[in-house]
Scaffold this active site. Structure first.
Site, PDB file in Angstrom:
ATOM      1  N   SER A  10      10.716 -55.946  14.402  1.00 10.43           N
ATOM      2  CA  SER A  10      10.654 -57.395  14.181  1.00 10.43           C
ATOM      3  C   SER A  10       9.543 -57.837  13.245  1.00 10.43           C
ATOM      4  CB  SER A  10      10.496 -58.120  15.517  1.00 10.43           C
ATOM      5  OG  SER A  10      11.607 -57.866  16.321  1.00 10.43           O
ATOM      6  N   SER A  11       8.474 -57.060  13.124  1.00 10.85           N
ATOM      7  CA  SER A  11       7.354 -57.515  12.303  1.00 10.85           C
ATOM      8  C   SER A  11       6.680 -56.341  11.617  1.00 10.85           C
ATOM      9  CB  SER A  11       6.333 -58.262  13.159  1.00 10.85           C
ATOM     10  OG  SER A  11       5.728 -57.369  14.069  1.00 10.85           O
TER      11      SER A  11
END
Length: 183
Positions: A10-11
């Site tokens: 996600s990041s």
């Protein structure tokens, strides 16, 4: 008939290493650091466009592919039209079987439900903290004396640029600090 892998976190602070290790047997692996909430995931689109009839799309977990049942089913519909099977390693799903397809649909619905529950709990926690007076966000880099000095300097005609240089802070910080001392 190729095995095409897709890995996602996600990041940028997260690592793809574990997923890439599990997907090492794949002929090609697409990878990205992008939230699944973003509909415009470039590497996912490249991956889906790269697939051919008879290929297998391999992922480690369902939530690496999508965040909602609707998104999962849309992707699965596209894979079906292309005669591509989906293999989910950690959950032992193979959509070329009827049992695998059932499990895929059920786990997708459960994942969406869990995500909604998590979002609700998080929202309730934030609301509770705000009611208790918890302040969110970064703390002011200046102490009360510096804030009062900054306000005084501004009232005496110093420019925002002068305040930035004097206190060695950004323009946004100057405005944020000035708004704090006015309240």
């Amino acid at each position: 008939m190729s095995s095409i892998g897709y890995a996602r976190v996600s990041s940028y602070g997260q690592s793809l290493e574990v997923q890439l290790e599990k997907l090492s047997f794949c002929d090609t692996v697409f990878q990205e650091k992008q939230s699944a909430r973003n509909d415009d995931r470039e590497q996912l689109q490249r991956c889906l466009n790269y697939l051919n009839d008879g290929d297998s799309l391999v992922i480690t977990k369902l939530d690496r592919l999508a965040r909602s049942t609707r998104d999962l089913l849309n992707i699965m519909s596209r894979l079906d039209r292309m005669k591509v099977k989906l293999v989910v390693l950690d959950q032992q799903i193979d959509t070329s079987t009827s049992t695998g397809m059932l499990l895929f649909t059920m786990l997708g619905a459960i994942a969406t439900f869990e995500n909604d529950l998590r979002r609700d709990r998080q929202s309730q926690g934030v609301e509770h903290a705000i009611r208790r007076g918890v302040k969110f966000g970064r703390k002011c880099v200046l102490n009360d004396e510096q804030l009062m000095t900054m306000k005084s300097m501004r009232l005496n005609g110093d420019s925002i640029h002068d305040l930035m240089n004097q206190f060695k802070v950004s323009r946004a910080t100057v405005y944020r600090c000035l708004s704090q001392v006015q309240h």
